[in-house]
Scaffold this motif. Structure first.
Motif, PDB file in Angstrom:
ATOM      1  N   GLN A  63      42.552  51.581  53.617  1.00 46.58           N
ATOM      2  CA  GLN A  63      41.861  52.294  52.560  1.00 46.58           C
ATOM      3  C   GLN A  63      40.643  51.491  52.139  1.00 46.58           C
ATOM      4  O   GLN A  63      40.707  50.269  51.989  1.00 46.58           O
ATOM      5  CB  GLN A  63      42.782  52.504  51.358  1.00 46.58           C
ATOM      6  CG  GLN A  63      43.932  53.467  51.622  1.00 46.58           C
ATOM      7  CD  GLN A  63      44.831  53.595  50.401  1.00 46.58           C
ATOM      8  OE1 GLN A  63      45.439  52.634  49.969  1.00 46.58           O
ATOM      9  NE2 GLN A  63      44.897  54.788  49.850  1.00 46.58           N
ATOM     10  N   LYS A 117      38.180  46.649  51.437  1.00 47.60           N
ATOM     11  CA  LYS A 117      39.182  47.395  52.190  1.00 47.60           C
ATOM     12  C   LYS A 117      40.550  46.774  51.953  1.00 47.60           C
ATOM     13  O   LYS A 117      40.675  45.550  51.894  1.00 47.60           O
ATOM     14  CB  LYS A 117      38.855  47.377  53.687  1.00 47.60           C
ATOM     15  CG  LYS A 117      37.474  47.936  54.014  1.00 47.60           C
ATOM     16  CD  LYS A 117      37.115  47.721  55.468  1.00 47.60           C
ATOM     17  CE  LYS A 117      35.688  48.184  55.757  1.00 47.60           C
ATOM     18  NZ  LYS A 117      35.297  47.929  57.164  1.00 47.60           N
ATOM     19  N   GLN A 158      44.993  47.189  52.704  1.00 49.71           N
ATOM     20  CA  GLN A 158      46.148  47.794  53.351  1.00 49.71           C
ATOM     21  C   GLN A 158      47.388  47.295  52.632  1.00 49.71           C
ATOM     22  O   GLN A 158      47.647  46.090  52.580  1.00 49.71           O
ATOM     23  CB  GLN A 158      46.211  47.407  54.829  1.00 49.71           C
ATOM     24  CG  GLN A 158      47.519  47.770  55.514  1.00 49.71           C
ATOM     25  CD  GLN A 158      47.769  49.264  55.545  1.00 49.71           C
ATOM     26  OE1 GLN A 158      46.925  50.011  56.001  1.00 49.71           O
ATOM     27  NE2 GLN A 158      48.914  49.692  55.057  1.00 49.71           N
TER      28      GLN A 158
END
Length: 619
Positions: A38, A249, A251
């Motif tokens: 994401q 980012k 995860q």
């Protein structure tokens, strides 16, 4: 894809000839990319909880090397910036979401003398600091794990359990730095009692591993709370200094792990090329094991087949990716009567989608290479489960190799092949190391510096271990100066003429290098009938390199190419920014005025040469 940190068996992969090895191996044909990621959108501040006025979204950001704690921005989106009002402290920023196990990846940029930090779960701080040029970093330096604090301890000992980065891989203020963090949250039992500490599995800064497997005994100083939790918010420090972020980012790994239940095994003697009909052969030994392992009683050293049968307990639906490694032979994995096969790769992989439940598992391991030690490892991962071992990791390494490292405790010169990241192999490379931990590689075929780095010097294991391949590798944070090396000097009809691709017509002749009394080399070469000398010195404060290029007997149309990048711009103070805020060039006052031009889809910085030029490579 956040695949940079994952379980790796501690085994050197063996190249086995299909004619000599068991060839029914688990394969990659049905495997899928599983690690979802994401990205935090930075179009506005809606992803954060009640952001204070010191936080804003910008389209670009710049720092001045000479101005402390100062950033300037331009309008737009994509960059998160902390700009506290001058003379006042800003406030920290918290995400709207909470995390447990997490992989985090981001770019950040600090101003001169700035100070910030990332608090995992709001409690464990990874320091972000202007540590440019620091020779021996401390826990409070960039990439350090900040200390815990206890006022009841004796004076001078209140700070404890901090962890300095292994080396200083930091860049200069105003340059984008890249950090990756793999974090494992603390574990709690059903009653809420902590049963395992949080762990920093790995931190990479600008491509260099600076922290690994660091156990956190508790929250660091300045944490939002002194208690520990299974999940907490990501917190970015905003009360100390100016800092910018982009490309954030994450995860999150929040699913329960699958488990193997009790394992039964049967050992068969012989060399097997295909899975046999087990009804027709008898094992030489059978038994039960607490886990999948090659450490079995009665296992021969060679020419055997082990059949393991067990049950996989899956608690969360998902597509699971398995990695089976077998030493000295091959193996096969079968789950729920589905064989994951089709490849003879050294690391055999396969994926399967499973719902919650229990599934029968069969693992076959056959070995018939006598010099290899028996070992088997099996790991698994999914989009919500970080890769981990399902098998015993207490297995012998195939071929353990102690690294052969060269440190530059004094000025050091070493010749080798050098593979440039994203570029070719430099076959006549000379790497020059300094005790200031600022180093560079010089390409003798083109009379040009091709890379510079900060940190430790060289890993020469590829060159000197076993038969070797002649290459060495930088151990620090690398800046590629030119990944398609060309001659440093060229005779051009005009400042817009194309730079020559090779030495044709240049009369180039390398003449080696001389060492001064301190062991610093000056490279000598002839070109266009002129004699040239090229030397480099570490800048004061270990902040980069200064290049001095002198030419005797030059012609009027001689140019030096200083930099090649996708973008080059001149800053207000006359310094040049190279690439996507990757490094700086600052010309000496005595040098001619450089020209920024576009050639073959790239920007170039070139400068006319009469008798000498000098400039600083700042990174």
């Amino acid at each position: 894809m956040l695949k940079w940190y994952e379980f790796r068996p501690k085994l050197k992969q063996l190249g086995i000839s299909p004619g000599k090895a068991l060839v029914f191996m688990m394969g990659v044909g049905c495997s899928q990319q599983l690690i979802a990621q994401q990205t935090i959108p930075l179009t506005d501040l809606s992803g954060f909880k009640q952001p204070a006025a010191n936080w804003r979204i910008a389209g670009d950001v710049n720092a001045d090397l000479q101005r402390e704690n100062t950033l300037t921005t331009t309008s737009g989106t994509g960059i998160l910036v902390n700009l506290p009002e001058k003379g006042k402290h800003g406030q920290d920023l918290y995400t709207n979401w909470q995390h447990g196990d997490l992989d985090l990846e981001l770019d950040y940029l600090v101003s001169a003398k700035s100070n910030s930090g990332i608090y995992l779960q709001g409690r464990y701080e990874i320091q972000l600091l202007d540590s440019w040029g620091v020779l021996s970093p401390r826990p409070s330096d960039n990439g350090g794990i900040y200390e815990r604090w206890d006022n009841s301890r004796p004076e001078g000992q209140q700070g404890y359990d901090g962890h300095a980065p292994r080396q200083n891989a930091s860049l200069a203020p105003g340059l984008w730095q890249h950090m990756k963090i793999a974090f494992q949250a603390p574990r709690f039992d059903a009653a809420g009692n902590k049963i395992a500490n949080a762990v920093i599995l790995k931190i990479e800064l600008n491509g260099v591993t600076i922290q690994e497997n660091v156990v956190l005994s508790g929250p660091t100083r300045g944490g939002m709370e002194n208690n520990e939790v299974a999940e907490g918010p990501l917190r970015i420090q905003g009360d100390h200094g100016t800092v910018a972020f982009r490309n954030i980012k994450m995860q999150s790994y929040n699913a329960p792990k699958p488990e193997l239940k009790a394992v039964r095994y049967a050992i068969y003697k012989g060399s097997f090329q295909q899975p046999p009909d087990f009804k027709t052969i008898k094992p030489i030994a059978t038994g039960e094991a607490a886990q999948l392992t090659s450490n079995l009683t009665g296992l021969p050293d060679n020419e055997f087949l082990v059949r393991y049968t067990t049950t996989l307990d899956v608690k969360a639906a998902g597509t699971y990716d398995f990695n089976l490694h077998t030493s000295g032979g091959g193996g096969q994995l079968k789950i729920n009567d589905q064989v994951l096969n089709g490849s003879r790769s050294r690391d055999a992989k396969g994926g399967i989608t499973l719902q919650p439940g229990s599934y029968p598992v069969e693992v076959l391991y056959g070995k018939n290479v006598d010099w290899a030690k028996p070992s088997l490892t099996l790991s698994v991962r999914s989009a919500a489960v970080r890769e981990f071992a399902l098998s015993d990791l207490n297995v012998p390494a195939d071929d353990p190799t102690d690294p052969i490292l060269v440190t530059a405790t004094e000025n050091t010169v070493l010749r080798s092949f050098m593979d440039l990241k994203g570029g070719p192999r430099v076959v006549h490379a000379v790497s020059v190391g300094s005790p200031a931990k600022v180093h560079y590689t010089y390409d003798m075929d083109h009379a040009a510096p091709v890379q510079a780095w900060r940190g430790e010097f060289l890993n020469t294991t590829p060159m000197w271990h076993d038969r070797g391949d002649g290459s060495s590798r930088p151990m620090g944070m690398v800046r590629i100066l030119d990944n398609k090396p060309a001659m440093s000097l060229a005779s051009l009809a005009s400042a817009e003429a194309e730079w020559p691709a090779d030495t044709t017509g240049t009369a180039y002749r390398p003449k080696g290098y001389d060492l001064d009394p301190e062991g610093v080399p000056s490279f000598r070469f002839d070109i266009y009938g002129a004699a040239a000398s090229d030397s480099f010195r570490v800048l004061p404060g270990n902040t980069g390199l200064h290049r001095s290029l002198q030419v005797a007997g030059t012609q009027d149309n001689l140019y030096a190419r200083i930099a090649v990048a996708d973008s080059i711009s001149q800053l207000a103070d006359g310094t040049y920014m190279i690439g996507d805020k990757a490094w700086y060039v600052k010309m000496d006052n005595s040098s001619a005025k450089p020209v920024i031009r576009r050639q073959q889809g790239k920007m170039e910085l070139i400068v006319p040469v009469k008798t000498a030029i000098g400039y600083a490579i700042i990174f």
